[in-house]
Design a protein around this motif. Structure first.
Motif, PDB file in Angstrom:
ATOM      1  N   UNK A 124       0.869  -1.178   0.000  1.00 42.45           N
ATOM      2  CA  UNK A 124       0.000   0.000   0.000  1.00 42.45           C
ATOM      3  C   UNK A 124       0.908   1.230   0.000  1.00 42.45           C
ATOM      4  N   UNK A 126       1.348   5.443   0.783  1.00 46.17           N
ATOM      5  CA  UNK A 126       0.795   6.427   1.724  1.00 46.17           C
ATOM      6  C   UNK A 126       1.214   7.826   1.295  1.00 46.17           C
ATOM      7  N   UNK A 131      -0.524  16.756   1.012  1.00 43.37           N
ATOM      8  CA  UNK A 131      -0.205  16.550  -0.407  1.00 43.37           C
ATOM      9  C   UNK A 131      -1.414  15.932  -1.111  1.00 43.37           C
ATOM     10  N   UNK A 344      -1.692  12.077  -7.048  1.00 46.66           N
ATOM     11  CA  UNK A 344      -0.297  12.387  -6.698  1.00 46.66           C
ATOM     12  C   UNK A 344       0.621  11.254  -7.160  1.00 46.66           C
ATOM     13  N   UNK A 349       4.679  11.069  -8.828  1.00 49.84           N
ATOM     14  CA  UNK A 349       5.620   9.955  -8.621  1.00 49.84           C
ATOM     15  C   UNK A 349       5.888   9.203  -9.933  1.00 49.84           C
TER      16      UNK A 349
ATOM     17  N   UNK B  69       8.425  19.195   4.962  1.00 50.91           N
ATOM     18  CA  UNK B  69       9.471  18.178   4.746  1.00 50.91           C
ATOM     19  C   UNK B  69       8.930  16.848   4.226  1.00 50.91           C
ATOM     20  N   UNK B  70       7.664  16.821   3.819  1.00 53.54           N
ATOM     21  CA  UNK B  70       7.097  15.512   3.440  1.00 53.54           C
ATOM     22  C   UNK B  70       6.907  15.329   1.932  1.00 53.54           C
ATOM     23  N   UNK B  71       7.518  16.223   1.111  1.00 53.76           N
ATOM     24  CA  UNK B  71       7.394  15.999  -0.339  1.00 53.76           C
ATOM     25  C   UNK B  71       7.996  14.635  -0.681  1.00 53.76           C
ATOM     26  N   UNK B  72       7.326  13.873  -1.496  1.00 49.14           N
ATOM     27  CA  UNK B  72       7.744  12.509  -1.816  1.00 49.14           C
ATOM     28  C   UNK B  72       8.371  12.500  -3.212  1.00 49.14           C
ATOM     29  N   UNK B  73       9.483  11.810  -3.337  1.00 48.55           N
ATOM     30  CA  UNK B  73      10.136  11.825  -4.648  1.00 48.55           C
ATOM     31  C   UNK B  73      10.244  10.463  -5.317  1.00 48.55           C
ATOM     32  N   UNK B  74       9.894   9.426  -4.614  1.00 47.67           N
ATOM     33  CA  UNK B  74       9.962   8.103  -5.234  1.00 47.67           C
ATOM     34  C   UNK B  74       8.854   7.228  -4.678  1.00 47.67           C
ATOM     35  N   UNK B  75       8.602   6.157  -5.385  1.00 46.79           N
ATOM     36  CA  UNK B  75       7.554   5.242  -4.949  1.00 46.79           C
ATOM     37  C   UNK B  75       7.955   4.540  -3.640  1.00 46.79           C
ATOM     38  N   UNK B  77       9.498   6.000  -1.125  1.00 44.22           N
ATOM     39  CA  UNK B  77       9.115   6.924  -0.041  1.00 44.22           C
ATOM     40  C   UNK B  77       7.622   6.820   0.234  1.00 44.22           C
ATOM     41  N   UNK B  78       6.864   6.637  -0.825  1.00 45.97           N
ATOM     42  CA  UNK B  78       5.404   6.576  -0.696  1.00 45.97           C
ATOM     43  C   UNK B  78       4.948   5.291   0.012  1.00 45.97           C
ATOM     44  N   UNK B  79       5.815   4.278   0.015  1.00 44.87           N
ATOM     45  CA  UNK B  79       5.446   3.016   0.678  1.00 44.87           C
ATOM     46  C   UNK B  79       5.567   3.116   2.193  1.00 44.87           C
TER      47      UNK B  79
END
Lengths: 584, 82
Positions: A124, A126, A131, A344, A349, B69-75, B77-79
């Protein structure tokens, strides 16, 4: 060999307003709130039914979904809770016990719960809460580049954030952290005025025009506005960091009156408090927006988060700030986070280009004429069928002109808190008594609540002092002809407008046009199709039950018109179980 | 025979419902005790240190903006849930 489609499922749940959204190759093909299916207002549970609807709409199973993205980062939220209890010590035991039970029993196992419910093994994703909000506004906007501001209660640590979106990229640069929150300030007053927290904020906004902003000085004791657009709450008056209540004794002492109980009458004091709060909130929002322009000048602004549903403040943005264009996603609250999280992932991404088309708010379920006809025949309900839309529109216009109140159910359900002509109750705005009649006999809600007008886009500036379109009913503007449409004009001569274009909703546009041709009035009353405490109707059966429960005169289900006159109400009522909804 | 079976099932259901109510109440008491211990043993200790350190940190703010500080740059990081 054709390339298979790419699907992303966005989810928001376990706080309030749970929802699901499905993207197919970046296009939103379905989105709905769980409350519409479960009939529990602001349902926070796992959006099982909303997910099933999304998958059915795409004719796929969960195995065909490539990515699943949740609308916030739960561990960061848990960290904020623990840090807040440490900061508030020795207070907070009662709140700690309540919140830890939910977290230890459910929220900490979120990934496990989602995987188990969906019977999947894939990871999953997050997306941070703000954002998700920012993405829901920017990626659904028609702008290739824009500044983005999110103003909410709280998500993880953030309460307010600003940033910029350009093509597929979206970055937030600055944030204001909990406990300093405009959303929580508004919610604290919602609680103080006796309305339900996280639900009754729009009632406070509707109450404000009845009062005078006499208490701004006292509210300014609660919030400090800084020149750079930021703000700070004076936490000695608030209890939400450490208690289940929003405010403490010092707050009550400051305003010298106790918390209003829901059954207590609304006095002039309550109206003045609402007016003062609205004024201070508007000042804070405009201060923030002007500062964002100084920080990074831009033409376009996208706004999101629960506070972006404050349409009175929104109506002043283009007049009082340097921005030239404004876009607010219709589901600006937490339900819209499901859309934002998925978008997003798709754009920022996975680096897919942004489309600059207007996004339709009609993303929910729809029902065929055949299904509806079977339902009507099964229950021996008498109806008139219209095969051509112009004839249907003319008949509806005739009923409106005869001062009938109509339940209008057609096409796909709206996503977001506003009914925009597909799940609406409509009436004639020229009759002032319709304000009270619809409030008290149809909606069973407070008499002070105003009604929104739906107006033909072509006639917008003739009736309202507004510089831009307002397709999602998220902007308030002064009425130029209040005497012509008294039932949709608030006491301060303003209205929360929905401008309707042929492109956005052809059937609804045709209905208003037919009413205009018949009466010379291009405006109709539009309020959500539900009663107090009930979620907006989803299916034709929900609509029919709501029709039976109220004094509505006419019901339109797609091509069918049903009238109370033709159907003996009590006899038909025996065939249905009519649920009671607790007043909110 | 069928009737007897129905009565038996009903008694079991009654027992189960009673046990569940009891278990729920017991769970509530247990969790209250355990969480209170955690509050006193964990939150209080950190709370005391936080209060002590914050005595030296108090200063009037002129802005509440902080860097996001929470900008995500890769998948990857999103996990992460954090």
């Amino acid at each position: 060999m054709p390339q298979s489609s790419h699907y992303i499922l966005g989810l928001s749940c376990f706080y309030h307003d749970s929802a699901a959204c499905l993207l197919k190759d970046g296009e939103i093909i379905a989105a709905a709130s769980e409350e519409r299916f479960t009939r529990k207002k602001h349902d926070e549970n796992f959006p099982e039914k909303a997910i099933n609807f999304c998958l059915q709409q795409a004719n796929i199973t969960i195995k065909d979904v490539d990515h699943i993205c949740f609308y916030e980062k739960p561990i960061l939220k848990f960290e904020r809770l623990l840090m807040t209890y440490i900061r508030s010590w020795p207070r907070g035991l009662k709140s700690f016990l309540a919140s830890m039970r939910t977290w230890l029993g459910q929220k900490l196992w979120l990934e496990h719960i989602i995987k188990k419910k969906l019977q999947i093994k894939k990871p999953i994703h997050y997306c941070p809460h703000h954002l998700s909000h920012a993405a829901s506004a920017f990626y659904t906007s028609p702008f290739p580049e824009a500044n983005v501001i999110t103003i909410d209660g709280v998500g993880e640590w953030t309460t307010t954030a600003l940033g910029n979106g350009k093509n597929h990229q979206l970055e937030l640069s600055k944030e204001i952290k909990f406990p300093h929150s405009l959303g929580l300030l508004y919610t604290a007053f919602t609680y103080y005025l006796g309305f339900k927290v996280n639900s009754g904020e729009y009632k406070v906004m509707g109450l404000a025009p009845y009062g005078q902003p006499k208490y701004c000085d006292k509210i300014q004791e609660l919030i400090t506005l800084f020149d750079d657009g930021s703000f700070q709450l004076n936490m000695k008056y608030f209890a939400y960091e450490y208690d289940l209540r929003m405010i403490n004794k010092k707050f009550i002492k400051l305003f010298e009156k106790p918390v209003r109980q829901p059954k207590d009458p609304l006095t002039q004091f309550h109206k003045d408090i609402a007016a003062s709060l609205q004024k201070v909130t508007e000042t804070a929002i405009l201060n923030l927006i002007k500062a964002s322009h100084r920080h990074q000048p831009a033409t376009n602004l996208c706004l999101s988060g629960g506070v972006a549903l404050n349409c009175v403040a929104n109506g002043k943005i283009l007049k009082e700030t340097p921005y030239q264009k404004l876009y607010i996603f219709p589901a600006a609250g937490d339900a819209g986070g499901a859309v934002g999280a998925a978008l997003y992932l798709h754009h920022h991404i996975l680096k897919n280009p942004k489309s600059n088309k207007h996004t339709s708010p009609y993303l929910g379920p729809e029902y065929s004429n055949q299904e509806i006809q079977n339902f009507l025949d099964t229950h021996k309900i008498k109806y008139q069928e219209f095969t051509k839309t112009p004839e249907l529109a003319k008949e509806i216009a005739q009923h409106l002109n005869h001062n009938k109140v109509i339940g209008l159910f057609q096409g796909r359900m709206e996503f977001g808190p506003r009914a925009l002509g597909n799940r609406s109750i409509i009436a004639d705005p020229r009759q002032k008594e319709n304000w009270q009649r619809v409030n008290l006999k149809i909606k069973f809600r407070e008499s002070f609540r105003p009604f929104a007008p739906s107006i033909l886009h072509e006639k917008l500036t003739e009736f309202y002092d507004i510089e831009t379109e307002s397709p999602y009913m998220l902007l308030t503007a002064p009425t130029k002809k209040p005497q012509d449409i008294p039932a949709t004009t608030h006491v301060d001569k303003s209205a929360r407008i929905q401008s309707v274009t042929k492109k956005q909703n052809p059937t609804y546009h045709q209905i208003i046009s037919a009413f205009n041709e018949l009466t010379g009035c291009p405006v109709i009353i539009n309020t959500s199709f539900n009663v107090r405490g009930e979620p907006i109707v989803c299916s034709y059966e929900d609509a029919f039950k709501c029709f039976l429960r109220t004094d509505m005169d006419v019901l339109v289900l797609n091509n069918f018109i049903i009238t109370k006159e033709q159907n003996a109400k009590e006899k038909i009522k025996e065939n249905f179980i009519l649920e009671e909804f607790a007043a909110d | 025979m069928t009737q007897k079976k129905t009565v038996k099932k009903s008694a079991w259901q009654k027992f189960k419902a009673g046990w569940m109510t009891f278990a729920e109440k017991l769970g509530f008491i247990n969790s209250t005790v355990l969480l209170t211990v955690i509050f006193i043993g964990f939150i209080s200790i950190y709370g005391i240190f936080y209060k002590l350190f914050s005595l030296f940190k108090r200063q009037k703010k002129t802005s509440t903006w902080e860097k996001f500080s929470l900008n995500q740059n890769s998948i990857e990081e999103l996990k992460r849930q954090f």
